[in-house]
Design a protein around this motif. Sequence first.
Motif, PDB file in Angstrom:
ATOM      1  N   MET A 154       0.604  -1.136   0.046  1.00 19.17           N
ATOM      2  CA  MET A 154       0.076   0.129  -0.214  1.00 19.17           C
ATOM      3  C   MET A 154       1.203   1.369   0.073  1.00 19.17           C
ATOM      4  SD  MET A 154      -2.905  -1.001   0.044  1.00 19.17           S
ATOM      5  CE  MET A 154      -3.848   0.708  -0.279  1.00 19.17           C
ATOM      6  N   MET A 155       2.188   0.853   0.689  1.00 18.32           N
ATOM      7  CA  MET A 155       2.616   2.417   0.887  1.00 18.32           C
ATOM      8  C   MET A 155       3.392   2.710  -0.330  1.00 18.32           C
ATOM      9  SD  MET A 155       2.326   3.794   3.811  1.00 18.32           S
ATOM     10  CE  MET A 155       3.219   4.551   3.690  1.00 18.32           C
ATOM     11  N   SER A 156       4.173   1.360  -0.827  1.00 20.59           N
ATOM     12  CA  SER A 156       4.695   1.916  -2.374  1.00 20.59           C
ATOM     13  C   SER A 156       5.502   1.363  -3.508  1.00 20.59           C
ATOM     14  CB  SER A 156       6.350   0.806  -1.142  1.00 20.59           C
ATOM     15  OG  SER A 156       6.650   0.984  -0.601  1.00 20.59           O
ATOM     16  N   THR A 157       3.071   0.551  -3.675  1.00 19.01           N
ATOM     17  CA  THR A 157       2.748   0.791  -4.903  1.00 19.01           C
ATOM     18  C   THR A 157       1.905   1.501  -5.055  1.00 19.01           C
ATOM     19  OG1 THR A 157       2.078  -0.948  -4.773  1.00 19.01           O
ATOM     20  CG2 THR A 157       4.507  -1.562  -5.653  1.00 19.01           C
ATOM     21  N   ARG A 158       1.161   1.514  -4.415  1.00 22.22           N
ATOM     22  CA  ARG A 158      -0.056   2.413  -4.304  1.00 22.22           C
ATOM     23  C   ARG A 158      -0.451   3.796  -4.040  1.00 22.22           C
ATOM     24  NH1 ARG A 158      -5.752  -1.640  -3.919  1.00 22.22           N
ATOM     25  NH2 ARG A 158      -4.882  -3.186  -4.717  1.00 22.22           N
ATOM     26  N   LYS A 159       1.047   4.376  -3.474  1.00 19.82           N
ATOM     27  CA  LYS A 159       1.188   5.351  -2.840  1.00 19.82           C
ATOM     28  C   LYS A 159       0.195   5.997  -1.429  1.00 19.82           C
ATOM     29  CE  LYS A 159       4.973   5.111  -6.025  1.00 19.82           C
ATOM     30  NZ  LYS A 159       6.397   4.888  -5.665  1.00 19.82           N
ATOM     31  N   THR A 160      -0.462   5.015  -1.151  1.00 17.74           N
ATOM     32  CA  THR A 160      -1.067   5.922   0.048  1.00 17.74           C
ATOM     33  C   THR A 160      -0.422   6.202   1.209  1.00 17.74           C
ATOM     34  OG1 THR A 160      -1.401   3.331   0.673  1.00 17.74           O
ATOM     35  CG2 THR A 160      -3.157   4.527  -0.814  1.00 17.74           C
ATOM     36  N   VAL A 161      -0.960   6.522   2.353  1.00 16.40           N
ATOM     37  CA  VAL A 161      -0.281   7.475   3.738  1.00 16.40           C
ATOM     38  C   VAL A 161      -0.981   5.785   4.515  1.00 16.40           C
ATOM     39  CG1 VAL A 161       0.612   8.689   2.776  1.00 16.40           C
ATOM     40  CG2 VAL A 161      -1.486   9.306   3.915  1.00 16.40           C
ATOM     41  N   LEU A 162      -0.863   6.107   5.753  1.00 15.87           N
ATOM     42  CA  LEU A 162      -1.689   5.265   6.347  1.00 15.87           C
ATOM     43  C   LEU A 162      -2.924   6.026   7.831  1.00 15.87           C
ATOM     44  CD1 LEU A 162      -1.502   1.582   7.839  1.00 15.87           C
ATOM     45  CD2 LEU A 162       0.388   3.132   9.030  1.00 15.87           C
ATOM     46  N   ARG A 163      -3.395   5.783   8.056  1.00 17.95           N
ATOM     47  CA  ARG A 163      -4.279   6.693   8.499  1.00 17.95           C
ATOM     48  C   ARG A 163      -3.808   6.348   9.645  1.00 17.95           C
ATOM     49  NH1 ARG A 163      -9.139   8.077   6.308  1.00 17.95           N
ATOM     50  NH2 ARG A 163      -9.267   6.441   4.554  1.00 17.95           N
ATOM     51  N   LEU A 164      -3.466   7.703  10.900  1.00 18.78           N
ATOM     52  CA  LEU A 164      -2.978   7.265  12.659  1.00 18.78           C
ATOM     53  C   LEU A 164      -4.262   7.219  12.781  1.00 18.78           C
ATOM     54  CD1 LEU A 164       0.363   9.764  12.684  1.00 18.78           C
ATOM     55  CD2 LEU A 164       0.008   7.530  11.975  1.00 18.78           C
ATOM     56  N   PRO A 165      -3.492   5.727  14.005  1.00 15.94           N
ATOM     57  CA  PRO A 165      -5.525   5.514  14.577  1.00 15.94           C
ATOM     58  C   PRO A 165      -5.984   6.229  15.529  1.00 15.94           C
ATOM     59  CG  PRO A 165      -2.999   3.965  15.711  1.00 15.94           C
ATOM     60  CD  PRO A 165      -3.090   5.388  14.076  1.00 15.94           C
ATOM     61  N   ASP A 166      -7.071   6.793  15.674  1.00 22.69           N
ATOM     62  CA  ASP A 166      -8.270   7.002  17.291  1.00 22.69           C
ATOM     63  C   ASP A 166      -8.042   6.850  18.041  1.00 22.69           C
ATOM     64  OD1 ASP A 166      -7.977   9.438  15.309  1.00 22.69           O
ATOM     65  OD2 ASP A 166      -9.912   8.667  14.558  1.00 22.69           O
ATOM     66  N   ASP A 167      -7.800   4.893  18.198  1.00 20.43           N
ATOM     67  CA  ASP A 167      -7.957   4.761  19.293  1.00 20.43           C
ATOM     68  C   ASP A 167      -7.679   3.318  18.442  1.00 20.43           C
ATOM     69  OD1 ASP A 167      -8.972   3.596  21.396  1.00 20.43           O
ATOM     70  OD2 ASP A 167     -10.032   2.221  20.504  1.00 20.43           O
ATOM     71  N   GLY A 168      -5.485   3.136  19.584  1.00 26.42           N
ATOM     72  CA  GLY A 168      -5.439   1.831  19.097  1.00 26.42           C
ATOM     73  C   GLY A 168      -4.509   1.997  19.025  1.00 26.42           C
ATOM     74  N   SER A 169      -3.531   3.675  19.751  1.00 24.50           N
ATOM     75  CA  SER A 169      -2.160   3.448  19.736  1.00 24.50           C
ATOM     76  C   SER A 169      -1.359   2.328  20.211  1.00 24.50           C
ATOM     77  CB  SER A 169      -2.046   4.894  19.971  1.00 24.50           C
ATOM     78  OG  SER A 169      -2.140   5.110  21.469  1.00 24.50           O
ATOM     79  N   VAL A 170       0.395   2.758  19.620  1.00 26.58           N
ATOM     80  CA  VAL A 170       1.195   2.004  21.007  1.00 26.58           C
ATOM     81  C   VAL A 170       1.206   1.847  22.405  1.00 26.58           C
ATOM     82  CG1 VAL A 170       3.572   1.372  21.288  1.00 26.58           C
ATOM     83  CG2 VAL A 170       2.958   1.993  18.811  1.00 26.58           C
ATOM     84  N   GLU A 171       0.672   3.245  22.415  1.00 24.75           N
ATOM     85  CA  GLU A 171       0.429   3.403  24.412  1.00 24.75           C
ATOM     86  C   GLU A 171      -0.701   2.506  24.273  1.00 24.75           C
ATOM     87  OE1 GLU A 171       1.462   4.947  26.405  1.00 24.75           O
ATOM     88  OE2 GLU A 171       2.867   6.213  25.696  1.00 24.75           O
ATOM     89  N   ASP A 172      -2.245   2.462  23.875  1.00 28.06           N
ATOM     90  CA  ASP A 172      -3.518   2.336  23.779  1.00 28.06           C
ATOM     91  C   ASP A 172      -2.707   0.008  24.218  1.00 28.06           C
ATOM     92  OD1 ASP A 172      -4.729   4.332  24.098  1.00 28.06           O
ATOM     93  OD2 ASP A 172      -5.129   4.499  22.001  1.00 28.06           O
ATOM     94  N   ILE A 173      -2.267  -0.057  22.779  1.00 28.81           N
ATOM     95  CA  ILE A 173      -2.612  -1.715  22.886  1.00 28.81           C
ATOM     96  C   ILE A 173      -0.960  -2.044  23.187  1.00 28.81           C
ATOM     97  CG2 ILE A 173      -0.328  -3.265  21.126  1.00 28.81           C
ATOM     98  CD1 ILE A 173      -1.141  -1.350  18.594  1.00 28.81           C
ATOM     99  N   ILE A 174      -0.090  -1.524  23.854  1.00 26.92           N
ATOM    100  CA  ILE A 174       0.332  -2.465  25.460  1.00 26.92           C
ATOM    101  C   ILE A 174      -0.416  -2.094  26.815  1.00 26.92           C
ATOM    102  CG2 ILE A 174       2.400  -1.851  27.000  1.00 26.92           C
ATOM    103  CD1 ILE A 174       2.820  -3.088  24.580  1.00 26.92           C
ATOM    104  N   ALA A 175      -1.225  -1.419  27.035  1.00 30.81           N
ATOM    105  CA  ALA A 175      -1.578  -0.993  28.170  1.00 30.81           C
ATOM    106  C   ALA A 175      -3.007  -1.835  28.027  1.00 30.81           C
ATOM    107  CB  ALA A 175      -3.060   0.840  28.389  1.00 30.81           C
ATOM    108  N   ARG A 176      -3.487  -2.671  26.632  1.00 29.44           N
ATOM    109  CA  ARG A 176      -5.210  -3.480  26.605  1.00 29.44           C
ATOM    110  C   ARG A 176      -3.737  -4.257  27.105  1.00 29.44           C
ATOM    111  NH1 ARG A 176      -8.103  -1.195  21.437  1.00 29.44           N
ATOM    112  NH2 ARG A 176      -8.273   1.051  22.866  1.00 29.44           N
TER     113      ARG A 176
END
Length: 316
Positions: A154-176
Motif C-alpha cells: 500500500m505504501m510503495s506501489t499504491r502510494k497511499t499513506v497510513l491513517r494514524l489511529p484515533d484509538d489503538g496507538s502503541v500506548e493503547d495496545i500495550i495498556a490493553r
Amino acid sequence: MSSPAAHPVFKLGEICVCFQKETPYLAKVIGVEVKDGVQQYTIHYEGWNNRFNEVVPGDSGRVIKGTLEEYQIANNLPIKPSSKYQGRKSRKVESRASSSLGGSDIQEEEEVFTTRRMRLMEPRRVVRDDVADKKVEIEFSEPLRQILLNDCRMMSTRKTVLRLPDDGSVEDIIARYVDSMEDNLKPSTLYLMPTDNVEDINQVIGVYTANAIVNYFNLLLGSHLLYPSERADYRKRVERIGFRASEHYGIVHLLRMLSRFNEYYSYRPKAPGLAKYVETGIKMLMDYLTAHHQEYYLGDDSYELPPDVPSTSRVR
C-alpha cells in the motif's frame, strides 16, 4: 632486584579503558614492553580494525583499570556504546533501514516486490562475544507477516499513506495487553514474587518487556522506520511539546520496529542473560498481537491517499 617497570600494571590480554582526546573507549592490552624504563602498552580498541592499534606509554595517564561501563557508572556518566566503531555502524544500519522502506519510484510487479520485502520480516540473529545467550528470536505469525506485506504494497506501489489511529496507538495496545494478563500484575510485584512460580515470573517479564518496548519505540521511531510520504507529517508532530510517538502511531509502525528489533538491540549495553528474558516477553506480546490484530488493523481501509492527491486517483 628488578625494577618496577619490569612488572607492568596491566597484564597481556587485560581489558582496560583508554582515552582518546579525553573520551574513554573500551580497549585491550595486546602487547607489553619496557622502553627507557617506562612501561609501553600496545592497545587494541574493541570493535576497531587492527590498524587503529597504538602504543601508549604507561605513564601517560591514558590507560586505566576496568571496563568502560564500570568507568561510566563510577563517574555517573550515561552508558554509551563501547567503541566508536559501533556508533558508525549504527548510522549504517539506519541508512540501510531507510532505503529498505521504500524508494521514490518502484515499478516492479507486486509479486516480485513482495518477495523482496519479505526479508524485512525475517528475524535477525545478532552474535556478541560478551553475552552467553546471543540470539533473540522474533517469530512473526502469518497474520502479522501479512500486515507488513500489505503495508509495503500500500505504501510503495499504491502510494497511499497510513491513517494514524484515533484509538489503538502503541500506548493503547500495550495498556490493553498488560490489562489482559492474569491478575493484572504490576512491575512492583517483581520483588515480592516467589521465584519458583514460573507463570508469575513470565507475567512480570511480559509487563516489563511491554513497557520497555514503548520506550524503545519512542526512541527508535524516525525516518528510518517511515516511508518518504510519512516523514513530513512526522516532522510536524515532533515539533509539538511533549510529543510521544507511541501516542500517535499504531500496530503497523510497532511491527515495523519489531521486524528490525535485533539490529538495534545489538547496540545495547552489556547485560548477560538479558536476551532470554527479552525473547520471552516479546513472544508473549506477539501472541497477543496475533490474537487481536483485527482490532488494530483494517487492511486496505487503514490507508488513504495523501492530502494533495484527488480521491479519484486511487489505484484499484
